[in-house]
Design a protein around this motif. Structure first.
Motif, mmCIF file in Angstrom:
data_model
loop_
_atom_site.group_PDB
_atom_site.id
_atom_site.type_symbol
_atom_site.label_atom_id
_atom_site.label_comp_id
_atom_site.label_asym_id
_atom_site.label_seq_id
_atom_site.Cartn_x
_atom_site.Cartn_y
_atom_site.Cartn_z
ATOM 1 N N LYS A 175 0.955 -1.483 -0.251
ATOM 2 C CA LYS A 175 0.304 0.141 -0.043
ATOM 3 C C LYS A 175 0.764 1.195 -0.224
ATOM 4 O O LYS A 175 1.540 1.325 0.657
ATOM 5 N N GLY A 176 0.574 2.030 -0.937
ATOM 6 C CA GLY A 176 1.585 3.596 -1.093
ATOM 7 C C GLY A 176 1.853 3.392 -2.114
ATOM 8 O O GLY A 176 3.228 4.413 -2.159
ATOM 9 N N MET A 215 4.800 8.168 3.870
ATOM 10 C CA MET A 215 3.889 8.698 3.994
ATOM 11 C C MET A 215 2.638 8.288 3.706
ATOM 12 O O MET A 215 1.104 7.781 4.286
ATOM 13 N N SER A 216 2.189 7.818 2.564
ATOM 14 C CA SER A 216 1.413 7.403 2.272
ATOM 15 C C SER A 216 0.539 6.067 2.556
ATOM 16 O O SER A 216 -0.460 5.797 3.522
ATOM 17 N N VAL A 266 1.250 5.177 6.350
ATOM 18 C CA VAL A 266 1.156 5.922 6.892
ATOM 19 C C VAL A 266 -0.512 6.293 7.392
ATOM 20 O O VAL A 266 -1.319 5.826 8.283
ATOM 21 N N ARG A 267 -1.421 6.178 6.286
ATOM 22 C CA ARG A 267 -2.983 6.967 6.092
ATOM 23 C C ARG A 267 -3.218 5.953 5.317
ATOM 24 O O ARG A 267 -4.160 5.757 6.887
ATOM 25 N N HIS A 268 -2.869 4.757 4.973
ATOM 26 C CA HIS A 268 -3.568 4.315 4.596
ATOM 27 C C HIS A 268 -3.460 2.536 5.098
ATOM 28 O O HIS A 268 -4.245 1.976 4.269
ATOM 29 N N ASP A 269 -2.188 2.268 5.503
ATOM 30 C CA ASP A 269 -2.118 0.412 5.741
ATOM 31 C C ASP A 269 -1.921 0.768 7.189
ATOM 32 O O ASP A 269 -1.443 1.413 8.614
ATOM 33 N N LYS A 272 0.645 2.194 9.660
ATOM 34 C CA LYS A 272 -0.169 3.106 10.819
ATOM 35 C C LYS A 272 0.320 3.169 12.314
ATOM 36 O O LYS A 272 0.534 4.368 12.839
ATOM 37 N N TYR A 286 4.345 3.092 13.519
ATOM 38 C CA TYR A 286 4.051 4.578 12.871
ATOM 39 C C TYR A 286 3.533 5.388 14.779
ATOM 40 O O TYR A 286 4.211 6.246 15.457
ATOM 41 N N GLU A 287 2.668 5.429 14.925
ATOM 42 C CA GLU A 287 2.030 6.358 16.159
ATOM 43 C C GLU A 287 2.393 5.052 17.395
ATOM 44 O O GLU A 287 2.767 5.978 18.061
ATOM 45 N N LYS A 292 8.021 12.663 14.757
ATOM 46 C CA LYS A 292 7.146 11.837 12.953
ATOM 47 C C LYS A 292 8.438 12.261 12.361
ATOM 48 O O LYS A 292 7.963 11.053 11.343
#
Length: 191
Positions: A54-55, A120-121, A123-126, A130, A133-134, A143
């Protein structure tokens, strides 16, 4: 008065023509790269394995494949991270013994830049990425440090995909512990 109001129409149209020309060259080169990839079944399979992440889109996959396919298959994941400049270097000399580690950036800048936007993508969609990262941000990482860790982890997975000829699977890279930690943190933040 704005600067573009003084700009001649001739200059504006000339710049627009130049941009259109460069975009057509980029498109032509991308299509040629895709044709070269499709002409070799092994490389085409590796390309599809990278695209499973993803991404990662075609442009990023072409760049990554171009930079990674030339490396010897005997390299380990940490050596590939070092090649990309995603390894952490400690800077300890004299009185500055407790300085935090920094990204070395001594490696392949093209590979690092090809990984940044997909990370970056992801982190938002997988959800796996995510959570990882969090969890890093919750532990006090900046970050950008967490994003570089994601890039390094993704590169490790991509390298494994190339060596093992299997599609990219983020669940094999990122543990469920990160998901649990992220869930626990979201409960504390949003009771």
């Amino acid at each position: 008065m704005k600067s573009y109001e003084d700009t001649s129409d001739l200059v504006i149209h000339d710049e627009q023509d130049g941009i259109a020309y460069l975009e057509s060259r980029i498109q032509r080169l991308r299509m040629a790269a895709l044709e070269m990839i499709k002409s070799d079944t092994e490389i085409a399979q590796q390309f599809n394995n990278i695209l499973a992440a993803k991404g990662i889109g075609e442009v990023s996959a072409i760049a990554m494949l171009g930079e990674l396919i030339i490396l010897p298959e005997t390299l380990k994941a940490n050596q590939v991270s070092r090649y990309a400049g995603l390894d952490v270097r400690l800077n300890q000399s004299g009185s500055s013994l407790n300085r935090p580690g920094r990204l070395s950036k001594a490696g392949n800048a093209y590979l690092r830049s090809a990984l940044f936007m997909p990370a970056m993508s992801a982190v938002r969609h997988d959800p796996n990425v995510k959570a990882f990262y969090e969890a890093l941000v919750a532990r006090g990482k900046k970050k950008i440090q967490a994003m570089c860790a994601v890039m390094r982890k993704m590169l490790t997975g991509i390298w494994a995909c190339l060596k093992l000829n299997t599609p990219y699977d983020s669940s094999k890279l990122f543990s469920d512990e990160h998901k649990k930690l992220a869930l626990k943190q979201s409960i504390y933040i949003n009771p």
